[in-house]
Every structure is written in structure tokens, then in C-alpha cells.
Write an enzyme that holds these catalytic residues in place. Sequence first.
Site, mmCIF file in Angstrom:
data_model
loop_
_atom_site.group_PDB
_atom_site.id
_atom_site.type_symbol
_atom_site.label_atom_id
_atom_site.label_comp_id
_atom_site.label_asym_id
_atom_site.label_seq_id
_atom_site.Cartn_x
_atom_site.Cartn_y
_atom_site.Cartn_z
ATOM 1 N N LYS B 113 -7.108 16.437 7.693
ATOM 2 C CA LYS B 113 -7.658 17.376 8.665
ATOM 3 C C LYS B 113 -9.041 16.833 9.000
ATOM 4 O O LYS B 113 -9.928 16.842 8.157
ATOM 5 C CB LYS B 113 -7.759 18.777 8.057
ATOM 6 C CG LYS B 113 -8.444 19.750 9.014
ATOM 7 C CD LYS B 113 -8.668 21.130 8.413
ATOM 8 C CE LYS B 113 -9.940 21.711 8.975
ATOM 9 N NZ LYS B 113 -10.050 23.154 8.867
ATOM 10 N N GLY B 174 -15.434 30.711 9.746
ATOM 11 C CA GLY B 174 -15.930 31.790 8.905
ATOM 12 C C GLY B 174 -16.473 33.010 9.631
ATOM 13 O O GLY B 174 -16.938 33.952 8.991
ATOM 14 N N ALA B 200 -9.753 28.146 12.509
ATOM 15 C CA ALA B 200 -11.126 28.648 12.414
ATOM 16 C C ALA B 200 -11.347 29.928 13.208
ATOM 17 O O ALA B 200 -10.913 30.059 14.352
ATOM 18 C CB ALA B 200 -12.165 27.615 12.848
ATOM 19 N N GLY B 201 -12.002 30.838 12.565
ATOM 20 C CA GLY B 201 -12.454 32.056 13.229
ATOM 21 C C GLY B 201 -11.575 33.271 13.046
ATOM 22 O O GLY B 201 -11.965 34.375 13.397
ATOM 23 N N ASN B 222 -9.121 30.068 6.190
ATOM 24 C CA ASN B 222 -9.644 30.046 4.827
ATOM 25 C C ASN B 222 -10.396 31.339 4.546
ATOM 26 O O ASN B 222 -9.930 32.174 3.774
ATOM 27 C CB ASN B 222 -10.547 28.831 4.642
ATOM 28 C CG ASN B 222 -10.984 28.632 3.183
ATOM 29 O OD1 ASN B 222 -11.200 27.539 2.728
ATOM 30 N ND2 ASN B 222 -11.123 29.703 2.420
ATOM 31 N N THR B 223 -11.532 31.523 5.213
ATOM 32 C CA THR B 223 -12.399 32.661 4.928
ATOM 33 C C THR B 223 -11.700 34.003 5.119
ATOM 34 O O THR B 223 -11.949 34.941 4.348
ATOM 35 C CB THR B 223 -13.638 32.606 5.831
ATOM 36 O OG1 THR B 223 -14.249 31.334 5.697
ATOM 37 C CG2 THR B 223 -14.639 33.687 5.456
#
Lengths: 51, 272
Positions: B113, B174, B200-201, B222-223
Site C-alpha cells: 500500500k 483518521g 481513509a476518512g 483503520n481509525t
Amino acid sequence: MTVQTLLARLEIDPRRVAVEQNLVVLKRAVFDRTEVSEGDQIEIVNFVGGG
Amino acid sequence: MFTGRAAARLQPMDTLVIAGRTFSSRLIVGTGKYSSPPVMVQAHEASGADMITVAVRRVNITLPGGGGQASLLDYIDTSKYVLLPNTAGCYTAEDAIRTARLGREAGMSNWVKLEVIGDERTLFPDNAALLDATRVLVSEGFVVLPYTSDDPVVCRKLEDAGAAAVMPLGAPIGSGLGIQNANNIRIIREFAHVPVIVDAGVGTASDAALAMELGADGVLMNTAIAGAQDPVAMAEAMKLAVRAGRLAYLAGRIPRKMYATASSPVEGVVGR
């Protein structure tokens, strides 16, 4: 000393890391045959948590 | 006669294929920011993800016990999950390329990635450097999955450069803001010939479902999971959201209309 010896001294498991010597990534198979010299730039990395 | 996207629903498994490799889950998860390794392991399990991304960092030899601390790999069953090394934290193409090569050697896999960050506060990608790094890594045989902007032109350039998929952000890493530019994601999917993975986001389940409804082939987060108050429950929510969004996309939604169209017959109403 070889890369293998260096890792053993640092208590690092060779199977968990990748090693770069002077900007060249070393294959794990040659750790025991690759000499580390004075002035070498060595990077030892492993996987950590991240996104 | 079932045609078009609905036909895909009738296949035994609606799988995600990247660089010739098949994944049954369209959710890819990260390994960062978990409160503890056991929580991470349970969350991964609940997410149903097949692929997990990991960062590459220097071993901290100054910590007690030397380099002999428990490694992330002690907690990930690599017979069950595909490891996707990432180049998170790299701000130059050179750093990202070096990190990718090291990650390949550590993980014995040529998948990466690719992240080349252009700004510390927003963590938005430096797309020019990203393109350079993509070209180099593709030429070295890597399967490159680049994290990029929600910009259809950049995504096209990355695809032309040999990226195996494109991974446009939904919002800053995040941030939990969800899909900031839904139409761009839709357009990226329309133009692309490789899988589109929103990366992301994402903040909550509906964000993931929306990404899939827009036609994304997968979602990476992830977050949203690791930072949730109950990561294991959120991981399950995300698994369901990705499936629900995908099914809705394949089912072919109704068009949006400005005014009402009655659902019940207009004739035969008592009193009319």
C-alpha cells in the site's frame, strides 16, 4: 561481524525483520554471509501497527 | 432475464479481485491505534477482513529486552490474513520506495500500500511523488495499491502507471468525516479499469456503506474501528455495512426524484 551476528547481539529475531545495508535491501538468506563494516548505514525494520 | 449489475448478485460469491488474487471480503483493515493486541485480534476477526495492512518501522533497540519485544506478527495469523505492508509516514518517493522494498523482504510479499504524504496536518498525498514511486515499484514487480486523492485524473494516471488498484481517500486519514466528495468517488469508479478502494476518512458504518453504494470495490479503514469505543462491535458493523452497501449497489437503486410518486394505487380510494 555478519548481519546474523549483529541481529543476535541486538536480540532481534531475523525472521521478523528486514535489513538494509547502505541503501541495499539484504535477502534474509544471506544474513549469515554478509559482513557489516565500519561506517555502514544499517536499517533494521519490522512490521508495526499502522493504517 | 437478469442483466447488468443484478446478474453479479446471482454469482456464487461476489468477490474482490486485485492483481489476479481473489478476496471474499471487500473490507481491508489496519493495525494501528488499538488499545491492545488482543482487542486488535478480536476486531480483525469480527471485521471478516482477508487483508490487513501493517506499517514498516525501525526496530527500537533501546527498549528493555533489546530487540526482543513481542512483534506485531506474533498476533497476526498469516495463514489466515494477507499482509499488506504500507509506506505510511513517508514524505518522499525515495523513502516510500526504500520502505516498500524493506516491507517486501520482511513480509515475503510484493504487495504494497503505497503512501507518499504531502502535508503533515492533512496527510494528503503528494501525488506527483506518488506517481514517481508507483512507476519505480511497478517496474520492480510490486503489486502497488496507492493511497491517493479523490481526483479522477490522478487515479487515471496511477492506473496508467501500472497500479493494481487505486485507493482514493474519502476524507483525511483518521478524520472520521466520511465521504467528502461522493460524486468524485462515483466518477473514479466509472473511469477506472482497476479496483477502486476507498481508503481513509471513514468514521462510521454508513460511510462505508455509502462508499460501496457509489460503486467502490472495497473500503480500507483503520481509525474508524480501532478508535471506536467498542472496536469489536464497530468491526462487525463495518463488515455488515460493506456487504449492505455492495448489495444495494448491485440491486440497482431507484432514481432520486424531486417530488413524490405514490406507492399505493390512486383509484378506488374511499370517499373520493
